[in-house]
Design an enzyme around this catalytic site. Structure first.
Site, mmCIF file in Angstrom:
data_model
loop_
_atom_site.group_PDB
_atom_site.id
_atom_site.type_symbol
_atom_site.label_atom_id
_atom_site.label_comp_id
_atom_site.label_asym_id
_atom_site.label_seq_id
_atom_site.Cartn_x
_atom_site.Cartn_y
_atom_site.Cartn_z
ATOM 1 N N TYR A 153 0.832 -1.203 0.000
ATOM 2 C CA TYR A 153 0.000 0.000 0.000
ATOM 3 C C TYR A 153 0.870 1.258 0.000
ATOM 4 O O TYR A 153 0.630 2.196 -0.771
ATOM 5 C CB TYR A 153 -0.908 -0.009 1.226
ATOM 6 C CG TYR A 153 -1.767 1.229 1.349
ATOM 7 C CD1 TYR A 153 -2.933 1.360 0.599
ATOM 8 C CD2 TYR A 153 -1.418 2.256 2.217
ATOM 9 C CE1 TYR A 153 -3.721 2.502 0.714
ATOM 10 C CE2 TYR A 153 -2.202 3.395 2.340
ATOM 11 C CZ TYR A 153 -3.350 3.514 1.578
ATOM 12 O OH TYR A 153 -4.127 4.642 1.691
ATOM 13 N N LYS A 157 0.946 4.245 -2.883
ATOM 14 C CA LYS A 157 0.640 5.650 -2.619
ATOM 15 C C LYS A 157 1.807 6.557 -2.998
ATOM 16 O O LYS A 157 1.604 7.717 -3.391
ATOM 17 C CB LYS A 157 0.255 5.835 -1.157
ATOM 18 C CG LYS A 157 -1.058 5.145 -0.785
ATOM 19 C CD LYS A 157 -2.256 5.814 -1.438
ATOM 20 C CE LYS A 157 -2.945 5.033 -2.499
ATOM 21 N NZ LYS A 157 -4.155 5.688 -3.028
#
Length: 259
Positions: A153, A157
């Site tokens: 994740y 990002k």
């Protein structure tokens, strides 16, 4: 008034941003993963102009949403809000043989940007966890490493910051920025998230429509309407272009081609 598309807006920050923009008198089109979510979204926010339907977890689904978006007319701004969180316990593979998290968080905003009629403004949702991200693309699909949802994740990002900045460089006529909304108590953030939920949708909505001089910039990263620094690699053109080229190979569509 501006016409805004928000992906992943059947709940959470996407829906909150839509409510905020509609309350300001703007025209907003929403997006839901499937028809059931779309029906729910229409019911909870009937003032929205439209709800596009498509699963951003596959390349065909992303292309379908891009086609629907262009059929609805040109948007003045697109907020790329859709995303998968950091609590994924295992790697999920899409029908295209790719990481689902990478597909939704990175390839979806990339391919929608590449395929849709160019808006005036693009806003990409990042996260404070991008600071722990790794821009290395050698195993971006997590096929060789043991799965780590938080790291995957964080990487995604950071890639969103690179995407926003790469688009800003290659397409100087569009305002392209990234946002970290804060760790807020949405379904993704969890009930114990400490940041102010009310502030969560404000900056992306502001960047999408505001005439404030501070919002009419490009290639910047924001938190609560203030510029925020990003990892040094995010400012390197070669790192940005490496991501753009990688996504182009996966999708067959280059964002670096002239528009």
């Amino acid at each position: 008034m501006p016409h805004v598309l928000i992906t992943g807006s059947s709940d959470g920050l996407g829906l909150m941003a839509a409510r905020l923009l509609i309350g300001q008198g703007h025209t907003v089109t929403l997006h839901a993963r499937d028809t059931a979510r779309a029906a729910h979204t229409r019911a909870v926010l009937p003032a929205a102009e439209n709800v596009l339907v498509g699963d951003l977890g596959s390349l065909d689904g992303i292309r379908s949403v891009a086609t629907q978006a262009d059929a609805a007319g040109r948007f003045d701004a697109v907020i790329h809000n859709a995303g998968i969180g950091y609590r994924e316990p295992r790697r999920v593979e899409t029908v295209d043989g790719l990481s689902q998290l990478f597909t939704v968080n990175v390839l979806a905003p990339y391919l929608l940007t590449a395929l849709m009629t160019l808006p005036d403004r693009l806003v990409y949702l990042s996260s404070g966890m991008a600071r722990g991200g790794d821009a290395d693309l050698s195993d971006a699909q997590w096929t060789d490493r043991r799965w780590n949802g938080a790291q995957a994740y964080s990487d995604s990002k950071l890639f969103d910051v690179l995407l926003a900045r790469g688009v800003a460089r290659h397409w100087p006529d569009v305002l392209s920025n990234s946002v970290e909304p804060g760790w807020v108590a949405t379904r993704m953030g969890g009930p114990g998230a400490p940041d102010d939920l009310a502030q969560g949708p404000v900056t992306q909505a502001w960047l999408a429509v505001s005439d404030d001089e501070a919002a009419r910039v490009t290639g910047r990263h924001f938190y609560h309407q203030k510029r925020r620094s990003v990892p040094a690699k995010a400012s390197e053109a070669k790192v940005q272009d490496a991501l753009l080229d990688y996504c182009a190979r996966l999708t067959g569509v280059s964002i670096r081609a002239s528009r």
